[in-house]
Design an enzyme around this catalytic site. Structure first.
Site, PDB file in Angstrom:
ATOM      1  N   HIS A 193       0.884  -1.365  -0.139  1.00  9.80           N
ATOM      2  CA  HIS A 193       0.115  -0.075   0.128  1.00  9.80           C
ATOM      3  C   HIS A 193       0.830   1.051  -0.002  1.00  9.80           C
ATOM      4  O   HIS A 193       1.756   1.380  -0.995  1.00  9.80           O
ATOM      5  CB  HIS A 193      -0.962  -0.178   1.399  1.00  9.80           C
ATOM      6  CG  HIS A 193      -2.196   0.840   1.361  1.00  9.80           C
ATOM      7  ND1 HIS A 193      -2.617   1.512   0.181  1.00  9.80           N
ATOM      8  CD2 HIS A 193      -2.885   1.212   2.149  1.00  9.80           C
ATOM      9  CE1 HIS A 193      -3.485   2.269   0.501  1.00  9.80           C
ATOM     10  NE2 HIS A 193      -3.781   2.085   1.826  1.00  9.80           N
ATOM     11  N   HIS A 198      -2.210  -2.079  -9.842  1.00  8.04           N
ATOM     12  CA  HIS A 198      -3.204  -1.445  -8.772  1.00  8.04           C
ATOM     13  C   HIS A 198      -4.431  -2.529  -8.935  1.00  8.04           C
ATOM     14  O   HIS A 198      -4.687  -2.995 -10.083  1.00  8.04           O
ATOM     15  CB  HIS A 198      -3.489  -0.075  -9.400  1.00  8.04           C
ATOM     16  CG  HIS A 198      -4.305   0.689  -8.279  1.00  8.04           C
ATOM     17  ND1 HIS A 198      -5.216   0.834  -8.017  1.00  8.04           N
ATOM     18  CD2 HIS A 198      -3.844   1.547  -7.374  1.00  8.04           C
ATOM     19  CE1 HIS A 198      -5.926   1.430  -7.065  1.00  8.04           C
ATOM     20  NE2 HIS A 198      -4.826   2.003  -6.602  1.00  8.04           N
ATOM     21  N   ASP A 249       2.841   5.637  -6.394  1.00  8.42           N
ATOM     22  CA  ASP A 249       3.995   5.544  -5.814  1.00  8.42           C
ATOM     23  C   ASP A 249       5.387   5.490  -6.832  1.00  8.42           C
ATOM     24  O   ASP A 249       6.470   5.507  -6.064  1.00  8.42           O
ATOM     25  CB  ASP A 249       4.166   4.393  -4.848  1.00  8.42           C
ATOM     26  CG  ASP A 249       2.970   4.560  -3.861  1.00  8.42           C
ATOM     27  OD1 ASP A 249       2.810   5.642  -3.301  1.00  8.42           O
ATOM     28  OD2 ASP A 249       2.226   3.633  -3.548  1.00  8.42           O
TER      29      ASP A 249
HETATM   30  N1  CMC Z   1       5.313  -6.464 -10.277  1.00 14.30           N
HETATM   31  C1  CMC Z   1       5.225  -7.590 -10.979  1.00 14.30           C
HETATM   32  N2  CMC Z   1       4.032  -8.640 -11.037  1.00 14.30           N
HETATM   33  C2  CMC Z   1       3.062  -7.815 -10.485  1.00 14.30           C
HETATM   34  C3  CMC Z   1       2.944  -6.636  -9.780  1.00 14.30           C
HETATM   35  C4  CMC Z   1       3.966  -6.107  -9.835  1.00 14.30           C
HETATM   36  N3  CMC Z   1       4.138  -4.743  -9.270  1.00 14.30           N
HETATM   37  N4  CMC Z   1       1.596  -6.280  -9.648  1.00 14.30           N
HETATM   38  C5  CMC Z   1       0.608  -7.275  -9.906  1.00 14.30           C
HETATM   39  N5  CMC Z   1       1.750  -8.465 -10.466  1.00 14.30           N
HETATM   40  C6  CMC Z   1       1.032  -9.626 -11.086  1.00 14.30           C
HETATM   41  C7  CMC Z   1       0.779 -10.826  -9.945  1.00 14.30           C
HETATM   42  O1  CMC Z   1       1.861 -11.441  -9.945  1.00 14.30           O
HETATM   43  C8  CMC Z   1      -0.300 -11.470 -10.701  1.00 14.30           C
HETATM   44  O2  CMC Z   1       0.325 -12.238 -11.625  1.00 14.30           O
HETATM   45  P1  CMC Z   1      -0.174 -13.853 -12.019  1.00 14.30           P
HETATM   46  O3  CMC Z   1      -1.636 -13.361 -12.496  1.00 14.30           O
HETATM   47  O4  CMC Z   1       0.659 -14.304 -12.778  1.00 14.30           O
HETATM   48  O5  CMC Z   1      -0.173 -14.362 -10.470  1.00 14.30           O
HETATM   49  C9  CMC Z   1      -1.235 -10.528 -11.455  1.00 14.30           C
HETATM   50  O6  CMC Z   1      -0.082  -9.338 -11.736  1.00 14.30           O
HETATM   51  C10 CMC Z   1      -2.290  -9.511 -10.438  1.00 14.30           C
HETATM   52  O7  CMC Z   1      -1.682  -9.270  -9.402  1.00 14.30           O
HETATM   53  P2  CMC Z   1      -2.470  -9.463  -7.914  1.00 14.30           P
HETATM   54  O8  CMC Z   1      -1.528  -9.351  -6.891  1.00 14.30           O
HETATM   55  O9  CMC Z   1      -3.526 -10.484  -7.855  1.00 14.30           O
HETATM   56  O10 CMC Z   1      -3.124  -7.943  -8.120  1.00 14.30           O
HETATM   57  P3  CMC Z   1      -3.721  -7.326  -6.971  1.00 14.30           P
HETATM   58  O11 CMC Z   1      -4.899  -6.429  -7.404  1.00 14.30           O
HETATM   59  O12 CMC Z   1      -4.121  -8.167  -5.558  1.00 14.30           O
HETATM   60  O13 CMC Z   1      -2.694  -6.353  -6.465  1.00 14.30           O
HETATM   61  C11 CMC Z   1      -1.143  -4.566  -5.960  1.00 14.30           C
HETATM   62  C12 CMC Z   1      -2.556  -5.033  -6.301  1.00 14.30           C
HETATM   63  C13 CMC Z   1      -1.087  -2.945  -5.797  1.00 14.30           C
HETATM   64  C14 CMC Z   1      -0.940  -5.012  -4.555  1.00 14.30           C
HETATM   65  C15 CMC Z   1       0.149  -5.213  -6.769  1.00 14.30           C
HETATM   66  O14 CMC Z   1      -0.079  -4.621  -8.052  1.00 14.30           O
HETATM   67  C16 CMC Z   1       1.481  -5.032  -6.160  1.00 14.30           C
HETATM   68  O15 CMC Z   1       1.889  -5.762  -5.365  1.00 14.30           O
HETATM   69  N6  CMC Z   1       2.260  -3.719  -6.682  1.00 14.30           N
HETATM   70  C17 CMC Z   1       3.434  -3.363  -6.213  1.00 14.30           C
HETATM   71  C18 CMC Z   1       3.131  -2.687  -4.782  1.00 14.30           C
HETATM   72  C19 CMC Z   1       2.811  -1.453  -5.080  1.00 14.30           C
HETATM   73  O16 CMC Z   1       3.098  -0.563  -5.991  1.00 14.30           O
HETATM   74  N7  CMC Z   1       1.740  -1.049  -4.476  1.00 14.30           N
HETATM   75  C20 CMC Z   1       1.253   0.519  -4.497  1.00 14.30           C
HETATM   76  C21 CMC Z   1      -0.408   0.434  -4.816  1.00 14.30           C
HETATM   77  S1  CMC Z   1      -0.888   2.296  -5.441  1.00 14.30           S
HETATM   78  C22 CMC Z   1      -1.060   3.152  -4.036  1.00 14.30           C
HETATM   79  C23 CMC Z   1      -1.476   2.309  -2.760  1.00 14.30           C
HETATM   80  O17 CMC Z   1      -2.488   1.686  -2.761  1.00 14.30           O
HETATM   81  O18 CMC Z   1      -1.088   2.840  -1.800  1.00 14.30           O
END
Ligand code: CMC
Length: 429
Positions: free
Chosen positions: A268, A307, A363
Protein backbone atom coordinates in the site's frame (compact mmCIF):
# COMPACT_ATOMS: atom_id res chain seq x y z
CA UNK A 1 -40.87 -9.58 -14.57
CA UNK A 2 -38.69 -6.70 -13.37
CA UNK A 3 -35.84 -6.58 -15.87
CA UNK A 4 -33.57 -5.07 -13.17
CA UNK A 5 -33.38 -8.36 -11.40
CA UNK A 6 -31.42 -11.57 -11.28
CA UNK A 7 -33.08 -14.99 -11.44
CA UNK A 8 -31.18 -17.71 -9.67
CA UNK A 9 -32.09 -21.39 -9.91
CA UNK A 10 -30.73 -23.47 -7.06
CA UNK A 11 -30.00 -26.81 -8.69
CA UNK A 12 -29.89 -28.48 -5.28
CA UNK A 13 -33.59 -27.78 -4.74
CA UNK A 14 -34.81 -26.69 -8.21
CA UNK A 15 -36.17 -23.55 -6.56
CA UNK A 16 -36.00 -20.24 -8.36
CA UNK A 17 -35.29 -16.85 -6.73
CA UNK A 18 -35.65 -13.35 -8.06
CA UNK A 19 -33.16 -10.84 -6.64
CA UNK A 20 -33.37 -7.09 -7.37
CA UNK A 21 -30.36 -5.47 -9.09
CA UNK A 22 -29.56 -1.90 -8.08
CA UNK A 23 -26.55 0.03 -9.45
CA UNK A 24 -25.18 -3.18 -10.92
CA UNK A 25 -25.27 -4.86 -7.54
CA UNK A 26 -27.25 -7.53 -5.74
CA UNK A 27 -27.46 -7.50 -1.98
CA UNK A 28 -25.48 -10.31 -0.41
CA UNK A 29 -28.17 -10.61 2.28
CA UNK A 30 -30.74 -11.44 -0.44
CA UNK A 31 -28.82 -14.68 -0.97
CA UNK A 32 -29.53 -15.80 2.59
CA UNK A 33 -33.05 -16.95 1.61
CA UNK A 34 -31.47 -19.54 -0.73
CA UNK A 35 -31.40 -22.64 1.42
CA UNK A 36 -31.04 -26.34 0.81
CA UNK A 37 -33.21 -27.18 3.81
CA UNK A 38 -35.07 -25.25 6.51
CA UNK A 39 -32.18 -25.47 8.99
CA UNK A 40 -29.60 -24.44 6.38
CA UNK A 41 -27.92 -21.06 7.20
CA UNK A 42 -28.49 -19.81 3.65
CA UNK A 43 -26.15 -18.93 0.80
CA UNK A 44 -23.21 -16.58 1.40
CA UNK A 45 -20.65 -15.09 -0.97
CA UNK A 46 -16.97 -15.96 -0.57
CA UNK A 47 -14.79 -13.01 -1.52
CA UNK A 48 -11.29 -12.99 -0.01
CA UNK A 49 -9.66 -9.55 -0.30
CA UNK A 50 -13.01 -7.99 -1.33
CA UNK A 51 -12.26 -8.49 -5.00
CA UNK A 52 -15.91 -7.99 -6.00
CA UNK A 53 -17.76 -6.65 -2.97
CA UNK A 54 -19.02 -3.10 -2.44
CA UNK A 55 -18.96 -2.45 1.30
CA UNK A 56 -20.64 0.94 1.31
CA UNK A 57 -22.40 3.64 -0.68
CA UNK A 58 -20.19 6.69 -0.98
CA UNK A 59 -20.48 10.10 -2.60
CA UNK A 60 -16.91 11.23 -1.98
CA UNK A 61 -14.51 9.87 -4.60
CA UNK A 62 -15.20 8.42 -8.04
CA UNK A 63 -12.67 6.11 -9.63
CA UNK A 64 -12.86 4.39 -13.01
CA UNK A 65 -9.88 2.09 -13.17
CA UNK A 66 -10.37 1.10 -16.80
CA UNK A 67 -10.48 4.67 -18.04
CA UNK A 68 -7.94 6.06 -15.53
CA UNK A 69 -10.41 8.56 -14.03
CA UNK A 70 -10.22 9.97 -10.50
CA UNK A 71 -12.64 12.62 -9.19
CA UNK A 72 -13.21 14.11 -5.74
CA UNK A 73 -16.86 15.11 -5.25
CA UNK A 74 -17.21 15.12 -9.05
CA UNK A 75 -14.19 17.34 -9.81
CA UNK A 76 -11.46 15.75 -11.99
CA UNK A 77 -8.19 15.32 -10.06
CA UNK A 78 -6.32 17.12 -12.88
CA UNK A 79 -8.37 20.31 -12.37
CA UNK A 80 -8.02 20.22 -8.60
CA UNK A 81 -4.25 19.63 -8.81
CA UNK A 82 -3.91 22.52 -11.25
CA UNK A 83 -6.02 25.10 -9.40
CA UNK A 84 -6.47 24.29 -5.71
CA UNK A 85 -4.52 24.22 -2.51
CA UNK A 86 -4.52 21.07 -0.38
CA UNK A 87 -6.64 22.70 2.34
CA UNK A 88 -9.16 23.82 -0.30
CA UNK A 89 -9.43 20.20 -1.45
CA UNK A 90 -9.70 19.03 2.16
CA UNK A 91 -12.65 21.41 2.59
CA UNK A 92 -14.22 20.06 -0.60
CA UNK A 93 -13.87 16.47 0.57
CA UNK A 94 -15.30 17.22 4.00
CA UNK A 95 -18.12 19.51 2.93
CA UNK A 96 -18.99 18.30 -0.55
CA UNK A 97 -18.51 21.76 -2.14
CA UNK A 98 -15.54 24.00 -2.86
CA UNK A 99 -15.34 26.86 -0.34
CA UNK A 100 -16.11 30.49 -1.12
CA UNK A 101 -13.22 32.91 -0.55
CA UNK A 102 -14.40 33.75 2.99
CA UNK A 103 -15.11 30.09 3.85
CA UNK A 104 -11.62 29.17 2.67
CA UNK A 105 -9.98 31.86 4.78
CA UNK A 106 -11.94 30.80 7.85
CA UNK A 107 -11.09 27.12 7.19
CA UNK A 108 -7.37 27.76 6.74
CA UNK A 109 -7.32 29.84 9.95
CA UNK A 110 -9.14 27.07 11.81
CA UNK A 111 -6.76 24.30 10.76
CA UNK A 112 -3.75 26.53 11.34
CA UNK A 113 -4.82 27.24 14.93
CA UNK A 114 -4.52 23.51 15.64
CA UNK A 115 -0.98 22.89 14.38
CA UNK A 116 0.55 22.98 17.88
CA UNK A 117 0.79 19.76 19.94
CA UNK A 118 0.87 19.37 23.72
CA UNK A 119 4.41 19.65 25.13
CA UNK A 120 4.12 16.12 26.54
CA UNK A 121 4.03 14.78 22.98
CA UNK A 122 7.64 15.93 22.63
CA UNK A 123 8.60 13.85 25.69
CA UNK A 124 6.69 10.95 24.21
CA UNK A 125 8.66 11.26 20.95
CA UNK A 126 11.92 11.43 22.91
CA UNK A 127 11.20 7.93 24.19
CA UNK A 128 11.67 6.40 20.76
CA UNK A 129 14.94 4.74 19.85
CA UNK A 130 17.25 6.94 17.76
CA UNK A 131 16.70 4.84 14.62
CA UNK A 132 12.93 4.28 15.04
CA UNK A 133 11.08 4.28 11.73
CA UNK A 134 9.22 7.62 11.33
CA UNK A 135 6.04 5.80 10.28
CA UNK A 136 6.04 3.78 13.52
CA UNK A 137 6.53 7.00 15.48
CA UNK A 138 3.74 8.75 13.58
CA UNK A 139 1.26 5.89 14.08
CA UNK A 140 2.02 5.74 17.81
CA UNK A 141 1.86 9.51 18.25
CA UNK A 142 -1.52 9.74 16.48
CA UNK A 143 -2.90 7.00 18.71
CA UNK A 144 -1.47 8.83 21.74
CA UNK A 145 -3.49 11.96 20.86
CA UNK A 146 -6.52 9.97 21.99
CA UNK A 147 -5.25 10.24 25.57
CA UNK A 148 -4.93 14.02 25.28
CA UNK A 149 -8.49 14.49 24.01
CA UNK A 150 -10.68 12.04 25.94
CA UNK A 151 -13.86 13.81 24.77
CA UNK A 152 -13.06 12.52 21.27
CA UNK A 153 -14.80 9.25 22.11
CA UNK A 154 -18.18 11.07 21.83
CA UNK A 155 -18.20 10.28 18.16
CA UNK A 156 -21.96 10.79 17.72
CA UNK A 157 -21.66 14.46 18.64
CA UNK A 158 -21.11 16.35 15.36
CA UNK A 159 -19.37 19.28 17.09
CA UNK A 160 -16.94 16.94 18.87
CA UNK A 161 -16.25 15.15 15.57
CA UNK A 162 -15.60 18.41 13.72
CA UNK A 163 -13.13 19.53 16.37
CA UNK A 164 -11.15 16.28 16.21
CA UNK A 165 -11.08 16.50 12.41
CA UNK A 166 -9.47 19.95 12.40
CA UNK A 167 -7.15 18.88 15.21
CA UNK A 168 -5.98 15.88 13.20
CA UNK A 169 -5.52 17.89 10.00
CA UNK A 170 -3.60 20.55 11.91
CA UNK A 171 -1.43 18.19 13.94
CA UNK A 172 -0.50 15.49 11.40
CA UNK A 173 2.27 17.59 9.77
CA UNK A 174 3.55 18.53 13.24
CA UNK A 175 3.72 14.90 14.38
CA UNK A 176 5.34 13.92 11.08
CA UNK A 177 7.95 16.65 11.48
CA UNK A 178 8.64 15.61 15.10
CA UNK A 179 9.31 12.06 13.94
CA UNK A 180 11.64 13.35 11.21
CA UNK A 181 13.60 15.64 13.53
CA UNK A 182 13.83 12.89 16.15
CA UNK A 183 15.31 10.45 13.67
CA UNK A 184 17.97 13.03 12.77
CA UNK A 185 18.63 14.00 16.38
CA UNK A 186 17.63 17.60 15.66
CA UNK A 187 15.71 19.91 18.04
CA UNK A 188 11.99 20.14 17.38
CA UNK A 189 10.67 23.21 15.58
CA UNK A 190 7.38 24.87 16.53
CA UNK A 191 4.80 25.58 13.82
CA UNK A 192 4.96 28.95 12.07
CA UNK A 193 1.34 29.76 11.41
CA UNK A 194 2.18 32.65 9.10
CA UNK A 195 3.21 30.06 6.49
CA UNK A 196 0.86 27.90 4.40
CA UNK A 197 0.10 24.25 5.22
CA UNK A 198 3.05 22.77 3.34
CA UNK A 199 5.30 25.81 3.90
CA UNK A 200 4.86 25.41 7.65
CA UNK A 201 5.51 21.68 7.35
CA UNK A 202 8.79 22.44 5.55
CA UNK A 203 9.62 24.92 8.32
CA UNK A 204 9.11 22.26 11.00
CA UNK A 205 11.26 19.82 9.01
CA UNK A 206 14.14 21.93 7.86
CA UNK A 207 14.45 25.14 9.89
CA UNK A 208 17.90 25.44 11.42
CA UNK A 209 19.34 28.59 13.08
CA UNK A 210 17.72 31.18 10.80
CA UNK A 211 15.21 33.46 12.59
CA UNK A 212 12.48 32.76 10.03
CA UNK A 213 12.30 29.86 7.60
CA UNK A 214 11.43 30.82 4.02
CA UNK A 215 10.06 27.80 2.15
CA UNK A 216 10.94 27.59 -1.53
CA UNK A 217 7.60 28.41 -3.23
CA UNK A 218 8.09 25.87 -6.06
CA UNK A 219 8.78 23.05 -3.59
CA UNK A 220 5.95 24.14 -1.27
CA UNK A 221 3.55 24.11 -4.23
CA UNK A 222 4.85 20.74 -5.45
CA UNK A 223 4.27 19.28 -1.98
CA UNK A 224 0.79 20.82 -1.91
CA UNK A 225 -0.06 19.19 -5.27
CA UNK A 226 1.31 15.84 -4.06
CA UNK A 227 -0.90 16.22 -0.98
CA UNK A 228 -3.94 16.86 -3.22
CA UNK A 229 -3.19 13.71 -5.24
CA UNK A 230 -3.01 11.61 -2.06
CA UNK A 231 -6.05 13.09 -0.28
CA UNK A 232 -8.50 10.26 -0.95
CA UNK A 233 -8.81 7.13 -3.03
CA UNK A 234 -12.12 5.54 -2.06
CA UNK A 235 -12.15 2.05 -0.51
CA UNK A 236 -8.46 1.15 -0.42
CA UNK A 237 -6.85 -0.95 2.32
CA UNK A 238 -6.27 1.87 4.83
CA UNK A 239 -9.66 3.53 4.22
CA UNK A 240 -11.36 0.20 4.65
CA UNK A 241 -9.43 -0.17 7.92
CA UNK A 242 -10.60 3.29 8.99
CA UNK A 243 -14.20 2.33 8.32
CA UNK A 244 -13.83 -1.11 9.95
CA UNK A 245 -12.18 0.17 13.14
CA UNK A 246 -14.46 3.22 13.25
CA UNK A 247 -17.51 0.98 12.94
CA UNK A 248 -16.86 -0.23 16.50
CA UNK A 249 -17.21 3.47 17.54
CA UNK A 250 -13.55 3.76 18.56
CA UNK A 251 -12.35 7.37 18.79
CA UNK A 252 -10.94 9.06 15.67
CA UNK A 253 -7.33 9.14 16.89
CA UNK A 254 -6.90 5.41 17.44
CA UNK A 255 -8.97 4.80 14.31
CA UNK A 256 -6.69 7.05 12.25
CA UNK A 257 -3.66 5.31 13.78
CA UNK A 258 -5.09 1.97 12.60
CA UNK A 259 -5.60 3.33 9.09
CA UNK A 260 -2.04 4.69 9.07
CA UNK A 261 -0.79 1.26 10.15
CA UNK A 262 -2.57 -0.28 7.17
CA UNK A 263 -1.01 2.36 4.92
CA UNK A 264 2.51 1.51 6.12
CA UNK A 265 2.62 -1.89 4.38
CA UNK A 266 4.77 -2.21 1.22
CA UNK A 267 1.80 -3.23 -0.92
CA UNK A 268 0.00 0.00 0.00
CA UNK A 269 1.54 3.36 0.99
CA UNK A 270 4.83 1.73 1.94
CA UNK A 271 5.39 1.06 -1.78
CA UNK A 272 6.92 4.54 -2.36
CA UNK A 273 9.75 3.69 0.04
CA UNK A 274 10.19 0.30 -1.62
CA UNK A 275 10.43 1.91 -5.09
CA UNK A 276 13.50 3.84 -4.00
CA UNK A 277 15.09 0.74 -2.49
CA UNK A 278 14.38 -1.09 -5.74
CA UNK A 279 15.94 1.71 -7.84
CA UNK A 280 18.98 1.60 -5.54
CA UNK A 281 19.20 -2.16 -5.99
CA UNK A 282 18.98 -1.87 -9.78
CA UNK A 283 21.72 0.77 -9.65
CA UNK A 284 22.00 1.61 -13.35
CA UNK A 285 20.02 1.49 -16.59
CA UNK A 286 22.23 -1.39 -17.78
CA UNK A 287 20.91 -3.64 -15.00
CA UNK A 288 17.22 -3.13 -15.87
CA UNK A 289 16.77 -6.09 -18.26
CA UNK A 290 18.08 -8.61 -15.70
CA UNK A 291 15.87 -7.04 -13.01
CA UNK A 292 12.80 -7.30 -15.26
CA UNK A 293 13.61 -10.98 -15.77
CA UNK A 294 13.64 -11.46 -11.98
CA UNK A 295 10.21 -9.80 -11.75
CA UNK A 296 8.84 -11.97 -14.54
CA UNK A 297 10.30 -15.04 -12.86
CA UNK A 298 8.29 -14.21 -9.74
CA UNK A 299 11.39 -13.50 -7.60
CA UNK A 300 10.20 -9.97 -6.77
CA UNK A 301 7.63 -7.36 -7.76
CA UNK A 302 8.17 -4.21 -9.73
CA UNK A 303 7.30 -1.82 -6.90
CA UNK A 304 5.20 1.19 -7.89
CA UNK A 305 3.54 -0.84 -10.64
CA UNK A 306 0.08 -2.38 -10.67
CA UNK A 307 -3.12 -1.50 -8.88
CA UNK A 308 -6.22 -3.36 -7.75
CA UNK A 309 -8.50 -0.88 -9.52
CA UNK A 310 -6.46 0.99 -12.15
CA UNK A 311 -5.98 -1.20 -15.17
CA UNK A 312 -4.94 1.85 -17.15
CA UNK A 313 -2.36 4.55 -16.39
CA UNK A 314 -2.89 5.94 -12.87
CA UNK A 315 -3.91 9.60 -13.50
CA UNK A 316 -2.00 10.64 -10.38
CA UNK A 317 1.24 9.18 -11.75
CA UNK A 318 0.86 11.33 -14.88
CA UNK A 319 0.52 14.54 -12.81
CA UNK A 320 3.44 13.54 -10.57
CA UNK A 321 5.68 13.04 -13.59
CA UNK A 322 4.95 16.63 -14.62
CA UNK A 323 5.65 18.03 -11.14
CA UNK A 324 8.97 16.19 -11.15
CA UNK A 325 10.29 18.51 -13.86
CA UNK A 326 9.38 21.61 -11.81
CA UNK A 327 11.01 20.21 -8.69
CA UNK A 328 14.20 19.17 -10.51
CA UNK A 329 14.55 22.76 -11.84
CA UNK A 330 15.10 23.76 -8.20
CA UNK A 331 16.82 20.72 -6.71
CA UNK A 332 18.73 19.39 -9.70
CA UNK A 333 17.76 16.18 -11.44
CA UNK A 334 17.54 13.00 -9.38
CA UNK A 335 19.69 10.47 -11.31
CA UNK A 336 17.18 7.75 -10.30
CA UNK A 337 14.74 9.32 -12.75
CA UNK A 338 16.67 7.88 -15.70
CA UNK A 339 16.37 4.37 -14.25
CA UNK A 340 12.66 4.89 -13.53
CA UNK A 341 11.87 6.20 -17.02
CA UNK A 342 13.73 3.34 -18.70
CA UNK A 343 12.10 0.82 -16.36
CA UNK A 344 8.69 2.21 -17.27
CA UNK A 345 9.50 2.15 -20.99
CA UNK A 346 10.64 -1.47 -20.92
CA UNK A 347 7.81 -2.62 -18.65
CA UNK A 348 5.14 -0.97 -20.77
CA UNK A 349 6.34 -2.75 -23.89
CA UNK A 350 6.78 -6.15 -22.26
CA UNK A 351 4.12 -8.82 -22.73
CA UNK A 352 4.18 -9.79 -19.01
CA UNK A 353 3.09 -6.30 -17.91
CA UNK A 354 0.78 -5.66 -20.87
CA UNK A 355 -1.12 -8.91 -20.31
CA UNK A 356 -1.59 -8.17 -16.60
CA UNK A 357 -2.37 -4.50 -17.27
CA UNK A 358 0.35 -3.28 -14.91
CA UNK A 359 1.04 0.45 -15.16
CA UNK A 360 2.99 2.87 -12.93
CA UNK A 361 0.93 3.90 -9.91
CA UNK A 362 1.10 6.98 -7.69
CA UNK A 363 4.08 5.60 -5.78
CA UNK A 364 6.35 5.06 -8.77
CA UNK A 365 7.54 8.66 -9.22
CA UNK A 366 6.58 10.31 -5.91
CA UNK A 367 9.61 8.91 -4.05
CA UNK A 368 12.02 10.27 -6.64
CA UNK A 369 10.59 13.75 -6.08
CA UNK A 370 10.63 13.39 -2.30
CA UNK A 371 14.26 12.27 -2.39
CA UNK A 372 15.23 15.22 -4.58
CA UNK A 373 13.53 17.51 -2.04
CA UNK A 374 15.77 16.08 0.68
CA UNK A 375 13.58 13.42 2.32
CA UNK A 376 15.02 10.06 3.27
CA UNK A 377 13.01 7.05 1.97
CA UNK A 378 11.70 6.14 5.43
CA UNK A 379 9.76 9.45 5.43
CA UNK A 380 7.92 8.74 2.17
CA UNK A 381 4.97 6.86 3.67
CA UNK A 382 4.63 9.54 6.34
CA UNK A 383 4.27 12.01 3.45
CA UNK A 384 1.42 9.86 2.16
CA UNK A 385 -0.27 9.61 5.58
CA UNK A 386 -0.47 13.39 6.17
CA UNK A 387 -2.75 14.20 3.21
CA UNK A 388 -4.64 10.89 3.33
CA UNK A 389 -5.84 11.80 6.84
CA UNK A 390 -8.61 13.94 5.40
CA UNK A 391 -9.75 11.06 3.18
CA UNK A 392 -9.84 8.69 6.15
CA UNK A 393 -11.79 11.20 8.23
CA UNK A 394 -14.38 12.03 5.62
CA UNK A 395 -14.94 8.33 4.92
CA UNK A 396 -15.23 7.74 8.68
CA UNK A 397 -17.87 10.49 8.97
CA UNK A 398 -19.78 9.10 6.02
CA UNK A 399 -19.75 5.63 7.61
CA UNK A 400 -21.01 6.98 10.95
CA UNK A 401 -23.86 8.88 9.30
CA UNK A 402 -24.92 6.02 7.04
CA UNK A 403 -28.00 4.32 8.54
CA UNK A 404 -27.18 1.12 6.64
CA UNK A 405 -23.77 0.70 8.31
CA UNK A 406 -23.22 -1.47 11.36
CA UNK A 407 -20.13 -2.81 13.05
CA UNK A 408 -17.94 -4.37 10.33
CA UNK A 409 -17.98 -8.09 10.81
CA UNK A 410 -17.35 -10.41 7.86
CA UNK A 411 -18.29 -14.09 7.78
CA UNK A 412 -15.83 -16.94 7.34
CA UNK A 413 -15.85 -20.43 5.89
CA UNK A 414 -14.60 -22.64 8.68
CA UNK A 415 -12.20 -25.27 7.34
CA UNK A 416 -10.65 -26.39 10.63
CA UNK A 417 -10.95 -29.56 12.70
CA UNK A 418 -14.37 -31.05 13.45
CA UNK A 419 -15.43 -31.38 17.11
CA UNK A 420 -13.02 -33.46 19.17
CA UNK A 421 -12.53 -34.09 22.88
CA UNK A 422 -9.82 -32.72 25.16
CA UNK A 423 -7.02 -35.13 25.96
CA UNK A 424 -4.95 -34.77 29.11
CA UNK A 425 -1.35 -33.75 28.38
CA UNK A 426 -0.02 -37.06 29.79
CA UNK A 427 -2.09 -39.00 27.30
CA UNK A 428 -1.06 -37.07 24.15
CA UNK A 429 1.27 -38.96 21.82
N1 CMC B 1 5.15 -6.56 -10.32
C1 CMC B 1 5.08 -7.76 -10.93
N2 CMC B 1 3.96 -8.47 -11.08
C2 CMC B 1 2.84 -7.95 -10.56
C3 CMC B 1 2.83 -6.71 -9.89
C4 CMC B 1 4.05 -6.00 -9.79
N3 CMC B 1 4.13 -4.81 -9.19
N4 CMC B 1 1.59 -6.43 -9.48
C5 CMC B 1 0.84 -7.47 -9.85
N5 CMC B 1 1.60 -8.38 -10.50
C6 CMC B 1 1.14 -9.62 -11.13
C7 CMC B 1 0.88 -10.69 -10.09
O1 CMC B 1 2.02 -11.47 -9.86
C8 CMC B 1 -0.24 -11.46 -10.73
O2 CMC B 1 0.31 -12.27 -11.74
P1 CMC B 1 -0.29 -13.75 -12.00
O3 CMC B 1 -1.68 -13.53 -12.51
O4 CMC B 1 0.63 -14.37 -12.99
O5 CMC B 1 -0.26 -14.45 -10.66
C9 CMC B 1 -1.07 -10.39 -11.44
O6 CMC B 1 -0.12 -9.33 -11.73
C10 CMC B 1 -2.20 -9.82 -10.60
O7 CMC B 1 -1.65 -9.39 -9.37
P2 CMC B 1 -2.40 -9.40 -8.00
O8 CMC B 1 -1.40 -9.45 -6.91
O9 CMC B 1 -3.46 -10.45 -8.01
O10 CMC B 1 -3.12 -8.00 -8.04
P3 CMC B 1 -3.77 -7.25 -6.80
O11 CMC B 1 -4.87 -6.42 -7.33
O12 CMC B 1 -4.09 -8.20 -5.71
O13 CMC B 1 -2.56 -6.34 -6.26
C11 CMC B 1 -1.10 -4.55 -5.91
C12 CMC B 1 -2.46 -4.98 -6.45
C13 CMC B 1 -1.03 -3.02 -5.92
C14 CMC B 1 -0.98 -4.98 -4.43
C15 CMC B 1 0.02 -5.18 -6.76
O14 CMC B 1 -0.08 -4.73 -8.09
C16 CMC B 1 1.41 -4.90 -6.20
O15 CMC B 1 1.89 -5.64 -5.34
N6 CMC B 1 2.12 -3.80 -6.69
C17 CMC B 1 3.40 -3.45 -6.15
C18 CMC B 1 3.21 -2.66 -4.87
C19 CMC B 1 2.70 -1.27 -5.15
O16 CMC B 1 3.20 -0.55 -6.00
N7 CMC B 1 1.68 -0.85 -4.36
C20 CMC B 1 1.11 0.48 -4.43
C21 CMC B 1 -0.29 0.45 -4.95
S1 CMC B 1 -0.91 2.07 -5.42
C22 CMC B 1 -0.92 3.07 -4.02
C23 CMC B 1 -1.49 2.49 -2.78
O17 CMC B 1 -2.41 1.66 -2.77
O18 CMC B 1 -1.00 2.89 -1.74
Amino acid sequence: MDTHSLTIIDNRTNKSYNLPISQGTIRAMDLRQIKESADDFGLMTYDPAFMNTASCRSNITYLDGDKGILRYRGYPIEQLAENCTYLEVAYLLLNGELPTASQLKEWVDLVTVHTMVHENIKKFMDGFHYDAHPMGMLISAVAALSTFYPESRHIHDAKVRDLQIVRLLGKMPTLAALSYRHSLGLPYVYPDNSLGYTGNFMNMLWKMAEPKYEPNPVLARALDVLFILHADHEQNCSTNTMRAVGSSFADPYVTTAAAAAALSGPLHGGANEEVLRMLDEIGSVANIPSFIEKVKGGQCRLMGFGHRVYKNYDPRARIIKRIADEVFEVTGRNPKLDIAIELERIALSDEYFIKRRLYPNVDFYSGIIYQAMGFTPDMFTVLFAIPRTVGWLVQWQEMLKDPEQKIGRPRQLYVGAAKRDYLDVAKRG
